[in-house]
Design a protein around this motif. Structure first.
Motif, PDB file in Angstrom:
ATOM      1  N   ILE A 193     -85.897  81.326  -0.855  1.00 43.78           N
ATOM      2  CA  ILE A 193     -85.116  82.478  -0.370  1.00 43.78           C
ATOM      3  C   ILE A 193     -83.698  82.039  -0.022  1.00 43.78           C
ATOM      4  N   ILE A 194     -83.595  80.903   0.667  1.00 46.22           N
ATOM      5  CA  ILE A 194     -82.275  80.404   1.060  1.00 46.22           C
ATOM      6  C   ILE A 194     -81.427  80.071  -0.157  1.00 46.22           C
ATOM      7  N   LEU A 195     -82.002  79.359  -1.105  1.00 50.10           N
ATOM      8  CA  LEU A 195     -81.223  78.989  -2.293  1.00 50.10           C
ATOM      9  C   LEU A 195     -80.905  80.217  -3.150  1.00 50.10           C
ATOM     10  N   GLY A 196     -81.787  81.250  -3.096  1.00 48.64           N
ATOM     11  CA  GLY A 196     -81.505  82.490  -3.818  1.00 48.64           C
ATOM     12  C   GLY A 196     -80.269  83.184  -3.279  1.00 48.64           C
ATOM     13  N   VAL A 197     -80.114  83.177  -1.948  1.00 46.79           N
ATOM     14  CA  VAL A 197     -78.933  83.780  -1.331  1.00 46.79           C
ATOM     15  C   VAL A 197     -77.679  83.014  -1.728  1.00 46.79           C
ATOM     16  N   ALA A 198     -77.739  81.689  -1.672  1.00 48.73           N
ATOM     17  CA  ALA A 198     -76.562  80.866  -1.985  1.00 48.73           C
ATOM     18  C   ALA A 198     -76.163  80.995  -3.448  1.00 48.73           C
ATOM     19  N   SER A 199     -77.131  80.841  -4.341  1.00 43.86           N
ATOM     20  CA  SER A 199     -76.802  80.865  -5.774  1.00 43.86           C
ATOM     21  C   SER A 199     -76.447  82.271  -6.247  1.00 43.86           C
ATOM     22  N   GLY A 200     -77.114  83.283  -5.735  1.00 45.27           N
ATOM     23  CA  GLY A 200     -76.808  84.651  -6.149  1.00 45.27           C
ATOM     24  C   GLY A 200     -75.428  85.089  -5.711  1.00 45.27           C
ATOM     25  N   LEU A 201     -75.054  84.710  -4.481  1.00 43.45           N
ATOM     26  CA  LEU A 201     -73.762  85.111  -3.941  1.00 43.45           C
ATOM     27  C   LEU A 201     -72.611  84.501  -4.736  1.00 43.45           C
ATOM     28  N   LEU A 202     -72.691  83.198  -4.991  1.00 39.13           N
ATOM     29  CA  LEU A 202     -71.619  82.531  -5.740  1.00 39.13           C
ATOM     30  C   LEU A 202     -71.722  82.820  -7.229  1.00 39.13           C
ATOM     31  N   GLY A 203     -72.942  83.045  -7.715  1.00 41.29           N
ATOM     32  CA  GLY A 203     -73.116  83.321  -9.137  1.00 41.29           C
ATOM     33  C   GLY A 203     -72.399  84.569  -9.584  1.00 41.29           C
ATOM     34  N   ALA A 204     -72.306  85.576  -8.701  1.00 39.89           N
ATOM     35  CA  ALA A 204     -71.593  86.809  -9.053  1.00 39.89           C
ATOM     36  C   ALA A 204     -70.128  86.509  -9.361  1.00 39.89           C
ATOM     37  N   PHE A 205     -69.500  85.650  -8.550  1.00 39.92           N
ATOM     38  CA  PHE A 205     -68.104  85.277  -8.813  1.00 39.92           C
ATOM     39  C   PHE A 205     -67.985  84.443 -10.085  1.00 39.92           C
ATOM     40  N   VAL A 206     -68.970  83.570 -10.319  1.00 39.52           N
ATOM     41  CA  VAL A 206     -68.937  82.736 -11.517  1.00 39.52           C
ATOM     42  C   VAL A 206     -68.961  83.592 -12.777  1.00 39.52           C
ATOM     43  N   VAL A 207     -69.830  84.595 -12.806  1.00 41.69           N
ATOM     44  CA  VAL A 207     -69.938  85.453 -13.986  1.00 41.69           C
ATOM     45  C   VAL A 207     -68.682  86.303 -14.148  1.00 41.69           C
ATOM     46  N   VAL A 208     -68.170  86.844 -13.056  1.00 42.50           N
ATOM     47  CA  VAL A 208     -66.966  87.679 -13.132  1.00 42.50           C
ATOM     48  C   VAL A 208     -65.767  86.860 -13.593  1.00 42.50           C
ATOM     49  N   ARG A 209     -65.676  85.632 -13.121  1.00 35.70           N
ATOM     50  CA  ARG A 209     -64.562  84.760 -13.512  1.00 35.70           C
ATOM     51  C   ARG A 209     -64.731  84.177 -14.924  1.00 35.70           C
ATOM     52  N   ARG A 210     -65.918  84.340 -15.497  1.00 38.56           N
ATOM     53  CA  ARG A 210     -66.224  83.798 -16.826  1.00 38.56           C
ATOM     54  C   ARG A 210     -66.102  82.274 -16.857  1.00 38.56           C
ATOM     55  N   ILE A 211     -66.693  81.647 -15.855  1.00 36.71           N
ATOM     56  CA  ILE A 211     -66.663  80.179 -15.770  1.00 36.71           C
ATOM     57  C   ILE A 211     -68.097  79.663 -15.640  1.00 36.71           C
ATOM     58  N   ALA A 212     -68.995  80.228 -16.429  1.00 43.95           N
ATOM     59  CA  ALA A 212     -70.399  79.828 -16.348  1.00 43.95           C
ATOM     60  C   ALA A 212     -70.571  78.341 -16.630  1.00 43.95           C
ATOM     61  N   LEU A 213     -69.789  77.798 -17.562  1.00 42.17           N
ATOM     62  CA  LEU A 213     -69.905  76.376 -17.885  1.00 42.17           C
ATOM     63  C   LEU A 213     -69.477  75.486 -16.722  1.00 42.17           C
ATOM     64  N   VAL A 214     -68.644  76.006 -15.837  1.00 36.20           N
ATOM     65  CA  VAL A 214     -68.231  75.216 -14.674  1.00 36.20           C
ATOM     66  C   VAL A 214     -69.443  74.946 -13.784  1.00 36.20           C
ATOM     67  N   GLY A 215     -70.275  75.970 -13.590  1.00 35.95           N
ATOM     68  CA  GLY A 215     -71.480  75.783 -12.792  1.00 35.95           C
ATOM     69  C   GLY A 215     -72.405  74.753 -13.406  1.00 35.95           C
ATOM     70  N   ASP A 216     -72.538  74.796 -14.727  1.00 32.87           N
ATOM     71  CA  ASP A 216     -73.388  73.832 -15.422  1.00 32.87           C
ATOM     72  C   ASP A 216     -72.808  72.423 -15.291  1.00 32.87           C
ATOM     73  N   ALA A 217     -71.494  72.303 -15.428  1.00 39.69           N
ATOM     74  CA  ALA A 217     -70.857  70.989 -15.310  1.00 39.69           C
ATOM     75  C   ALA A 217     -71.009  70.433 -13.898  1.00 39.69           C
ATOM     76  N   LEU A 218     -70.818  71.279 -12.897  1.00 39.31           N
ATOM     77  CA  LEU A 218     -70.955  70.816 -11.513  1.00 39.31           C
ATOM     78  C   LEU A 218     -72.376  70.354 -11.221  1.00 39.31           C
TER      79      LEU A 218
END
Length: 454
Positions: free
Chosen positions: A22-47
């Motif tokens: 549940i905790i990791l779902g909140v963290a990843s979901g919250l930041l994931g929305a910005f990642v998708v909007v910014r179109r930097i999905a590969l940045v998350g994979d690289a990190l």
């Protein structure tokens, strides 16, 4: 650092695993929305791959300090290396001709390779019982009380910072140039964002693993993106999908017979299944809904073309009759009798026409007549507009008008009428009909000057 969480100590292994997801779902979901909007999905994979050397370094530091696995030491090392990786990506972009995708690929592969080499070369400094494998493959059942506390406080800080900076982060995500114009410190906001993104990646590693953490960061957010165009709502949906994926994947992992199945792959698969369902059935952007819209549009256009054909047949006869024959309509439409019968059935279903079985005659209802006139008027107005305003030849406007007539709106028609001074005839000398006139009025003299389509 000594952790004494009496409440957590009373939790079972399964309860701790569910709480962690549940905790990791909140963290990843919250930041994931910005990642998708910014179109930097590969940045998350690289990190997610870049932090592996930091994880190994954290275990080595714990060994050198003579302490057991400390989540804060591992977290600090992983975040530091993750930010170093993000900085190297920006440096490669700014100092070379390489684009972001190439820079990300270089950093991803090199840092992950360094991490694997460190894990192998420094195995004497790493206690395998401490659970370094959980950071690679993910296993929520191996999360300790101290790990859970670190995950909670890190996610708490992440949520608070996002809540405080939600508006500037939103503006920067959509248009950094506009953000500069508003006076926002874009460089600092980007640094804060990438720091938070690294936090989210590190928090999620123990449950999902380094290799698959990007799946939980991106897939739930991408699923939410198919359901809404509002970032605030997208963030809530992304958190919901991430938590649901984590709980379902964790449940399957904990209840499956084989104890060797890690939670990471199952959480990633669950997120992919949820994405697949939304991909198919989303109200606006789902494949099924889009297919239905295309099908309905084709049906509407076919129905309107049938109405237009009936109108033109009546017009060619000077509106002497109030109906047309089925066979005559089939010849005009260049379709078989069976196909035209189906067209007539659709018109009857929409209450735009009636059919006399004895005479095989088709008769327009008032609503059918009105729509037929609208389509013909749209067609002829557009033809006149192209010839008068766009200097098209009269024999080159028909095909374009065939498409426009079905999509042109009432406001556009009114503007065309005003621009063309409420015309009576089209470029071919045919009258432009008025919706307000009945069939009898059309037969008496056609459209009058100043007549409108609505």
């Amino acid at each position: 650092m000594d952790y004494d969480f009496t409440t957590l100590a009373s939790f079972t292994i399964n309860q701790k695993a569910f709480l962690a997801t549940i905790i990791l779902g909140v963290a990843s979901g919250l930041l994931g929305a910005f990642v998708v909007v910014r179109r930097i999905a590969l940045v998350g994979d690289a990190l997610s791959h870049a932090v592996l050397p930091g994880v190994v370094l954290g275990f080595v530091m714990c060994h050198m300090l003579g302490i057991d696995k400390n989540p804060w030491v591992i977290f600090s090392c992983a975040v530091s290396i993750g930010l170093l990786g993000a900085g190297m990506v920006r440096a490669i972009e700014s100092t070379t001709r390489l684009k972001s995708d190439a820079a990300l690929g270089i950093v991803l592969a090199s840092f992950f390779g360094v991490g694997l080499a460190m894990q192998s070369g420094l195995k004497d400094y790493i206690d395998n019982r401490a659970g370094i494998s959980t950071y690679i493959y993910g296993n929520a059942a191996m999360i300790s009380d101290a790990d859970l506390a670190a995950m909670f406080w890190t996610t708490f800080v992440l949520v608070v910072v996002v809540w405080l900076l939600i508006r500037p982060l939103l503006v920067v995500s959509f248009d950094s140039g506009f953000a500069v114009g508003l006076g926002y410190p874009v460089k600092w906001l980007n640094f804060i964002f990438y720091t938070l993104l690294t936090f989210s990646v590190v928090v999620s590693m123990q449950a999902v693993g380094v290799i698959l953490v990007s799946a939980l960061l991106i897939t739930p957010a991408a699923t939410a993106y198919l359901l809404t165009d509002r970032l605030y709502r997208m963030m809530l949906y992304a958190v919901g999908f991430a938590v649901a994926s984590g709980l379902l994947g964790c449940y399957v992992s904990l209840t499956i017979d084989s104890a060797d199945v890690p939670t990471g792959p199952l959480i990633a698969l669950t997120a992919a299944i949820l994405f697949g369902l939304v991909y198919l059935m989303a109200p606006q952007h789902g494949v099924i809904s889009k297919s239905l819209k295309v099908f309905r549009r084709k049906q509407r256009i076919n129905r309107e073309n049938t109405l237009k054909a009936i109108y033109k047949m009546l017009e060619n006869e000077g509106f002497a009759h109030d109906g047309v024959g089925l066979r005559d309509l089939a010849e005009v439409r260049k379709r078989s009798i069976e196909e035209v019968k189906l067209d007539v059935q659709r018109l009857r279903k929409s209450k735009e026409a009636s059919f006399d079985d004895a005479k095989s005659g088709i008769y327009l209802t008032p609503s059918g007549w009105r729509r037929a006139v609208e389509i013909v008027r749209n067609h002829r107005l557009w033809e006149l507009y192209l010839t008068n305003q766009a200097d098209y030849d009269a024999d080159h406007v028909h095909d374009d008008a065939e498409k426009i007539e079905h999509v042109i709106g009432a406001s556009t028609v009114r503007q065309l009428e005003r621009d063309l001074d409420f015309p009576v005839l089209d470029p071919h000398g045919k009258p432009i009909p008025s919706v307000s006139q009945t069939m009898a009025q059309q037969s008496d003299g056609g459209s009058q000057k100043g007549a409108t389509g609505y």
